[in-house]
Design a protein around this motif. Structure first.
Motif, mmCIF file in Angstrom:
data_model
loop_
_atom_site.group_PDB
_atom_site.id
_atom_site.type_symbol
_atom_site.label_atom_id
_atom_site.label_comp_id
_atom_site.label_asym_id
_atom_site.label_seq_id
_atom_site.Cartn_x
_atom_site.Cartn_y
_atom_site.Cartn_z
ATOM 1 N N GLN A 108 0.847 -1.191 0.000
ATOM 2 C CA GLN A 108 0.000 0.000 0.000
ATOM 3 C C GLN A 108 0.883 1.241 0.000
ATOM 4 O O GLN A 108 1.759 1.400 0.850
ATOM 5 C CB GLN A 108 -0.919 -0.006 1.221
ATOM 6 C CG GLN A 108 -1.908 1.137 1.252
ATOM 7 C CD GLN A 108 -2.834 1.077 2.451
ATOM 8 O OE1 GLN A 108 -2.731 0.178 3.273
ATOM 9 N NE2 GLN A 108 -3.751 2.025 2.554
ATOM 10 N N ILE A 109 0.651 2.134 -0.963
ATOM 11 C CA ILE A 109 1.429 3.368 -1.058
ATOM 12 C C ILE A 109 0.884 4.404 -0.070
ATOM 13 O O ILE A 109 1.614 4.979 0.725
ATOM 14 C CB ILE A 109 1.410 3.923 -2.493
ATOM 15 C CG1 ILE A 109 1.868 2.854 -3.498
ATOM 16 C CG2 ILE A 109 2.286 5.165 -2.598
ATOM 17 C CD1 ILE A 109 3.265 2.349 -3.288
ATOM 18 N N ASN A 110 -0.413 4.645 -0.138
ATOM 19 C CA ASN A 110 -1.094 5.545 0.797
ATOM 20 C C ASN A 110 -2.556 5.120 0.884
ATOM 21 O O ASN A 110 -2.900 4.006 0.493
ATOM 22 C CB ASN A 110 -0.944 7.022 0.361
ATOM 23 C CG ASN A 110 -1.342 7.234 -1.097
ATOM 24 O OD1 ASN A 110 -2.336 6.687 -1.561
ATOM 25 N ND2 ASN A 110 -0.548 8.009 -1.820
ATOM 26 N N ASP A 111 -3.410 6.003 1.372
ATOM 27 C CA ASP A 111 -4.815 5.641 1.553
ATOM 28 C C ASP A 111 -5.556 5.443 0.237
ATOM 29 O O ASP A 111 -6.664 4.875 0.236
ATOM 30 C CB ASP A 111 -5.538 6.717 2.369
ATOM 31 C CG ASP A 111 -5.023 6.775 3.791
ATOM 32 O OD1 ASP A 111 -4.431 5.761 4.231
ATOM 33 O OD2 ASP A 111 -5.189 7.821 4.445
ATOM 34 N N SER A 112 -5.006 5.889 -0.872
ATOM 35 C CA SER A 112 -5.714 5.829 -2.154
ATOM 36 C C SER A 112 -5.013 4.999 -3.221
ATOM 37 O O SER A 112 -5.625 4.682 -4.241
ATOM 38 C CB SER A 112 -5.929 7.248 -2.708
ATOM 39 O OG SER A 112 -6.670 8.031 -1.806
ATOM 40 N N TYR A 113 -3.740 4.673 -3.023
ATOM 41 C CA TYR A 113 -2.983 3.967 -4.065
ATOM 42 C C TYR A 113 -2.299 2.723 -3.505
ATOM 43 O O TYR A 113 -1.826 2.720 -2.368
ATOM 44 C CB TYR A 113 -1.944 4.892 -4.708
ATOM 45 C CG TYR A 113 -2.549 5.906 -5.638
ATOM 46 C CD1 TYR A 113 -2.667 5.640 -7.004
ATOM 47 C CD2 TYR A 113 -3.019 7.129 -5.161
ATOM 48 C CE1 TYR A 113 -3.232 6.575 -7.865
ATOM 49 C CE2 TYR A 113 -3.592 8.057 -6.011
ATOM 50 C CZ TYR A 113 -3.691 7.775 -7.368
ATOM 51 O OH TYR A 113 -4.268 8.691 -8.217
ATOM 52 N N LYS B 289 -5.024 3.304 -8.285
ATOM 53 C CA LYS B 289 -5.980 3.849 -7.334
ATOM 54 C C LYS B 289 -6.933 2.747 -6.867
ATOM 55 O O LYS B 289 -7.317 1.873 -7.646
ATOM 56 C CB LYS B 289 -6.780 4.986 -7.976
ATOM 57 C CG LYS B 289 -7.637 5.772 -6.984
ATOM 58 C CD LYS B 289 -8.312 6.945 -7.659
ATOM 59 C CE LYS B 289 -9.136 7.732 -6.650
ATOM 60 N NZ LYS B 289 -9.830 8.879 -7.276
ATOM 61 N N ASP C 299 -8.462 -0.717 6.914
ATOM 62 C CA ASP C 299 -7.011 -0.641 6.769
ATOM 63 C C ASP C 299 -6.455 -1.976 6.273
ATOM 64 O O ASP C 299 -6.960 -3.051 6.605
ATOM 65 C CB ASP C 299 -6.356 -0.277 8.104
ATOM 66 C CG ASP C 299 -6.759 1.107 8.584
ATOM 67 O OD1 ASP C 299 -7.034 1.960 7.710
ATOM 68 O OD2 ASP C 299 -6.814 1.321 9.808
ATOM 69 N N GLU D 183 1.569 1.413 -9.597
ATOM 70 C CA GLU D 183 0.635 2.057 -8.667
ATOM 71 C C GLU D 183 -0.742 2.182 -9.308
ATOM 72 O O GLU D 183 -0.869 2.505 -10.486
ATOM 73 C CB GLU D 183 1.164 3.431 -8.265
ATOM 74 C CG GLU D 183 2.471 3.361 -7.478
ATOM 75 C CD GLU D 183 2.950 4.734 -7.037
ATOM 76 O OE1 GLU D 183 2.170 5.703 -7.189
ATOM 77 O OE2 GLU D 183 4.082 4.846 -6.549
#
Length: 389
Positions: free
Chosen positions: A123-128, A138, A144, A136
């Motif tokens: 997981q890169i961040n909350d969206s990607y 979306k 989580d 990457e």
């Protein structure tokens, strides 16, 4: 630690969609080649040793030389195909579940699985999120994502949506002990009736979207009929080759719309059952349910559609794994005469027709609600069964 599955809705760009579709085709090609090899090998020599998952993986480099395009896709996805085929043959020989079948590109639901290797899934961040060979992308998810990821399955639904199913390793969780026990009766008018007289109502999600779905089903039938006539006319002329049905865009659009509404109904029903089962597992330590045979009940053509909408098997499956996750106990009992015995005194009043929702016990004069009385009997049976074990 427990293995769990997390479903993500992913939004690939055009390049990623092309690569995903190519991967679908390659895993399908490997499956069909390996299955054909196993079949021919057995027909030529029935006494020969079965080619295992490990042996099939040794053949993959040879296949990549013969079909160079197999090198362009995610390598572990081809290994997963061999593992799945080996498991399919194992079930065929041991459980007699049916001989593995060849896969077709015309099947609307396509998928492939990739293993977690060298941080190729994270997981890169909350969206990607980063996925193997795709980079990457979306995504949307309602929870989580744990750090330990074992594998990912990329799937395309009949409605044309793309999903990523992550197999993750998560810590064991446990709800607080309540010392409460409950019996559950599955119904039609009400989905679940508890021995505490709580009723979870039935919601006919199929009826909520029935009008829109029926409209697109009619459009699909009309467009498909016109396409078949057009193909027959072209074939009669003989000047050009008739177009395949997949090339008629209006037919494919109607097909996707029908699938879209079917998927929405299934998603709404699944979400509703998830909320109910989670609440039951959170509120009770011991849950007792009936061992219902839905296949026998579906033979009643007057109630078949309603019973199918209830998804009793899904309720049982969710309760099974949620009780295991959260440290609760599930007991499954025989439903024999649970609606005939009086829960107060145990008197057998005989079989009641479905239209009789309440009855007075001739022995103790108690007024029994049919469903609540059944759920109390289910709880008694479950507690007796648990003591015996």
């Amino acid at each position: 630690m427990t293995l769990k599955g997390i479903k993500l809705r992913i939004y690939p760009n055009e390049f990623q969609i092309q690569h995903i579709e190519m991967n679908f085709g390659c895993v399908r090609k490997v499956w069909n080649l390996m299955l054909s090899m196993q079949k021919d090998r057995y027909e030529n020599n029935p006494d020969c040793k079965f080619v295992s998952n490990f042996d099939m993986n040794i053949l993959l480099p040879l296949l990549k030389k013969e079909y160079p395009y197999l090198k362009q896709v995610e390598s572990t996805s081809l290994q997963c195909v061999n593992k799945d085929l080996s498991e399919a043959f194992k079930k065929f020989f041991e459980e007699h579940t049916g001989y593995p079948r060849f896969k077709s590109r015309k099947y609307s639901r396509q998928s492939y699985q990739s293993k977690y290797v060298n941080h190729n899934i994270k997981q890169i961040n909350d969206s990607y999120i980063k996925l193997p060979k795709l980079g990457e992308m979306k995504f949307k998810c309602g929870r989580d994502i744990p750090e330990v990821i074992k594998s990912v399955t990329i799937r395309r639904s009949p409605a044309g949506k793309y999903y990523a199913m992550l197999t993750v390793e998560d810590e064991n969780q446990a709800f607080d002990k309540t010392q409460a026990q409950v019996g559950l009766d599955m119904g039609v008018a009400d989905l679940i009736i508890t021995s505490d007289a709580i009723k979870f109502p039935t919601i006919r999600f199929d009826k909520l979207l029935a009008k829109k779905k029926l409209n697109w089903e009619r459009k699909l039938a009309r467009r498909r009929s016109l396409a078949v006539k057009d193909r027959a006319k072209t074939k009669k002329i003989g000047l050009i080759e008739p177009r395949p049905l997949e090339d008629y865009k209006n037919v494919q659009k109607a097909k996707r719309m029908v699938a879209k509404y079917s998927e929405k109904v299934a998603s709404q029903r699944r979400d509703y059952i998830h909320k109910i089962t989670t609440k039951l597992v959170q509120d009770y330590d011991v849950i007792t349910i009936e061992d219902l045979k839905s296949s026998n009940m579906l033979k009643n053509h007057n109630l078949a559609r309603v019973i199918a909408n209830q998804s009793w098997r899904m309720i049982r499956t969710m309760l099974e794994y949620k009780c295991e996750w959260y440290g609760k106990k599930l007991v499954v009992v025989n439903p024999f005469k649970t609606s005939q015995y009086c829960a107060e005194c145990g008197y057998d009043d005989g079989k009641h027709e479905l239209n009789i929702r309440q009855w007075i016990c001739p022995n103790c004069n108690s007024n029994n609600d049919r469903d609540i009385n059944a759920s109390k009997n289910i709880l008694k049976k479950g507690l007796e069964q648990a003591l015996v074990k």
